[in-house]
Design a protein around this motif. Structure first.
Motif, short mmCIF file in Angstrom:
data_model
loop_
_atom_site.label_atom_id
_atom_site.label_comp_id
_atom_site.label_asym_id
_atom_site.label_seq_id
_atom_site.Cartn_x
_atom_site.Cartn_y
_atom_site.Cartn_z
N SER A 94 0.83 -1.22 0.00
CA SER A 94 0.00 0.00 0.00
C SER A 94 0.86 1.26 0.00
O SER A 94 0.56 2.21 -0.74
CB SER A 94 -0.94 -0.01 1.21
N ALA A 95 1.93 1.27 0.81
CA ALA A 95 2.78 2.46 0.86
C ALA A 95 3.55 2.65 -0.44
O ALA A 95 3.65 3.77 -0.97
CB ALA A 95 3.75 2.36 2.04
N GLY A 96 4.10 1.54 -1.00
CA GLY A 96 4.85 1.65 -2.25
C GLY A 96 3.96 2.01 -3.43
O GLY A 96 4.29 2.89 -4.23
N GLY A 97 2.79 1.34 -3.54
CA GLY A 97 1.88 1.65 -4.65
C GLY A 97 1.36 3.07 -4.60
O GLY A 97 1.32 3.77 -5.62
N SER A 98 0.97 3.52 -3.40
CA SER A 98 0.46 4.90 -3.28
C SER A 98 1.56 5.91 -3.52
O SER A 98 1.31 6.99 -4.07
CB SER A 98 -0.16 5.10 -1.91
N GLY A 171 -8.13 -3.22 0.31
CA GLY A 171 -6.78 -2.82 -0.02
C GLY A 171 -6.71 -1.71 -1.05
O GLY A 171 -5.92 -0.77 -0.92
N TRP A 172 -7.54 -1.79 -2.10
CA TRP A 172 -7.45 -0.76 -3.13
C TRP A 172 -7.90 0.59 -2.57
O TRP A 172 -7.36 1.64 -2.97
CB TRP A 172 -8.31 -1.14 -4.34
N GLY A 173 -8.87 0.57 -1.65
CA GLY A 173 -9.31 1.82 -1.03
C GLY A 173 -8.19 2.45 -0.20
O GLY A 173 -8.02 3.68 -0.18
#
Length: 576
Positions: A94-98, A171-173
């Motif tokens: 989540s941190a890397g993707g965002s 997760g996507w949220g």
């Protein structure tokens, strides 16, 4: 220069002359620091000693306790738990993707708003920064109001007869909302890097026949690489530490991150001693944050790119108006619509009630604001944030003055220690203070939250004072010294007075940031010491969505207005 006299070596069989402990210490000190006595007498040595003592207590002790507890056998065993591995993967994902998405969005906004001839850029610059002024957990509540089961989006889909619904949970949220709340940071970092790119390189490329897009692709973006990497690192570390978004958006779908896992360990009564486990997780985040800071400091600075006129202007031509329209639509949809949905939830008596003038009421706000728990949370937040702002103002002013007005071999270490906590996840700060609180006798009191606030936000004042003081000439201090003042007296009477407005501005930023803080507060909260952020979170978890939305809306509005006014004052001080 004459070499200092050395102690005479006794003849064979003769004994060394015994010295008193104090005399021996002074002799050793004079050999290691030849000018120590002079510095102590001119006041700088005393100030430096007091500052280091305060930093050792506020920053050194919590981090040392975390390292000692996190490297124990019992702590290391926690990594064999599959739940920890799953939470670590979710956190990194989540941190890397965002961070990747936030960097891409920030780069696009920086080029459009800083280089192009897009209309209404001034207003758009303020609007795109709105998510940065709102605490992430309040932003999550706003999006829950918009995309919840009884929110306007799903109600509209039901009215159209669609069997589909939109859900923000999962997760996507989490990735989406972390992106929304971190792209302003990436935009600010990339904009600063973009302004440092000299225009002569772009002009040379253009003279060679390259078009605007070609210049951007072959010259501007490669030079912008270090800024893009810095933006990615900063946003990833910040997103790793967030608690509010994963707790409100991820936990309903059993999407656990490291921060929410630590909260579960501390809040659950099934674990008799959760400190080794949370220390081990905190130590992992601490190492990642330090590595990120080291990587960022090794990036080339803007001065290494050379100097020259400002970069080329990006002429949008016929795409100017359509791009401006798209950016306005995107900005309103991302920044304003969720806040309007939060306001509607706060002003309606219950979720799902039609939004009409007759149904609007202030009952949610009145009930929530008159609740004893809420009043206690508001009072605690104002007191703790006010004390933290005062302490950070005084200590941050002293640190910044030492860094900008003295030459000492410890300045590099002082800079690193004072500013490191800003890059640390709030979880690390909270766990560190949780470990030392029993030793200091402040466990389960509000003092432990105050100490954690000072540790976390001290760097805000240091940076607020350091930047303007670095550009102020020392001629006034030299004039005071010519008039007979000692160096320390000249520092207090001249430089410190010039720095006080910047320090107060930094203190106001600390106040507005701490009063809305959630991650540190919820991990350190004790009976009687709950803060405003914890009160709002508890109302939301208890199902009082109207009351939580009313308080969240109030906090968001106060934060937006307060931080916008502080930024305007800071800009005015910088331009003087």
């Amino acid at each position: 220069m004459e070499a200092p006299a050395r102690e005479a070596v006794p003849a064979p069989g003769q004994r060394y002359r015994r010295l008193r402990p104090g005399t021996a210490l002074l002799r050793l000190k004079s050999r290691v620091w030849p000018n120590a006595q002079t510095r102590l007498h001119d006041g700088f040595g005393v100030l430096r000693s007091v500052v280091w003592l305060a930093l050792a207590l506020l920053i050194g002790m919590p981090l040392a306790a975390l390292v000692l507890q996190g490297t124990g056998t019992e702590a290391i065993a926690i990594f064999a738990d599959p739940a920890v591995a799953e939470a670590a993967l979710n956190s990194l994902g989540s941190a890397g993707g965002s961070a990747v998405l936030a960097t891409i969005i920030g780069a696009g906004l920086a080029i459009l708003l800083e280089r192009s001839n897009l209309p209404s850029r001034m207003m758009l610059r303020w609007l795109v920064l709105l998510p940065f002024l709102i605490p992430p957990f309040i932003g999550a509540m706003a999006w829950m109001s918009l995309l919840g089961a009884n929110g306007p989006v799903n109600k509209t889909l039901q009215g159209w007869g669609s069997g589909q619904s939109v859900s923000i949970f999962g997760g996507w949220g989490v990735v989406f909302l972390l992106t929304v709340h971190s792209y302003p940071m990436a935009y600010l970092v990339i904009s600063a890097a973009l302004k440092r790119i000299p225009g002569n390189l772009e002009e040379a490329s253009r003279i060679s026949g390259a078009g605007t897009v070609s210049v951007l692709r072959t010259v501007t973006l490669p030079l912008l690489g270090p800024g893009l990497l810095a933006a990615f690192v900063l946003t990833m570390v910040a997103n790793l530490s967030d608690f509010g978004i994963p707790a409100l958006i991820g936990l309903p779908e059993r999407y656990t991150t490291l921060t929410t896992l630590v909260y579960r360990f501390l809040a659950s009564s099934t674990t008799s001693n959760p400190l080794p486990a949370v220390s081990a997780i905190g130590l992992v985040l601490l190492v990642m944050a330090i590595l990120a800071v080291m990587a960022q400091r090794k990036l080339p600075t803007g001065t290494e790119l050379g100097s020259g006129p400002s970069g080329m202007a990006l002429e949008l031509g016929r795409a100017r108006i359509p791009l401006a329209a798209l950016l306005w639509i995107w900005t309103i949809g991302i920044c304003l619509v969720p806040l309007l949905a939060l306001a509607a939830q706060a002003l309606l008596p219950a979720p799902g009630v039609p939004l009409t003038w007759e149904n609007l009421t202030l009952e949610n706000l009145m009930v929530a604001a008159s609740s004893p728990n809420t009043l206690q949370g508001i009072g605690n937040s104002l007191m703790l944030s006010g004390l933290a702002a005062a302490c950070c103002t005084v200590l941050g002013l002293a640190v910044a003055l030492l860094l900008t007005r003295s030459q000492h071999r410890s300045n590099g270490a002082l800079d690193a220690v004072a500013t490191l906590p800003q890059a640390l996840p709030g979880l690390v700060v909270a766990v560190g203070w949780l470990l030392i609180a029993p030793m200091l006798g402040i466990f389960n009191t509000g003092w432990v939250i105050l100490g954690a606030y000072i540790m976390a936000f001290l760097a805000l004042v240091v940076q607020a004072v350091r930047a303007p003081m670095s550009s102020v000439s020392s001629s006034l201090e030299e004039a005071a010294r010519v008039a007979g003042a000692s160096p320390f007296r000249a520092l207090c009477d001249v430089t410190a007075r010039l720095a006080v407005p910047a320090a107060i501005t930094g203190g106001v930023v600390v106040l507005l940031t701490a009063v809305r803080e959630l991650t540190i507060s919820i991990l350190l909260v004790a009976p009687g010491s709950q803060t405003l952020g914890v009160s709002i979170f508890n109302l939301q978890q208890a199902g009082d969505y109207g009351g939580a939305a009313a308080l969240a809306l109030l906090v968001a509005v106060v934060g937006i207005v307060g931080l916008s006014m502080t930024a305007a004052v800071t800009s005015r001080l910088a331009n003087k």
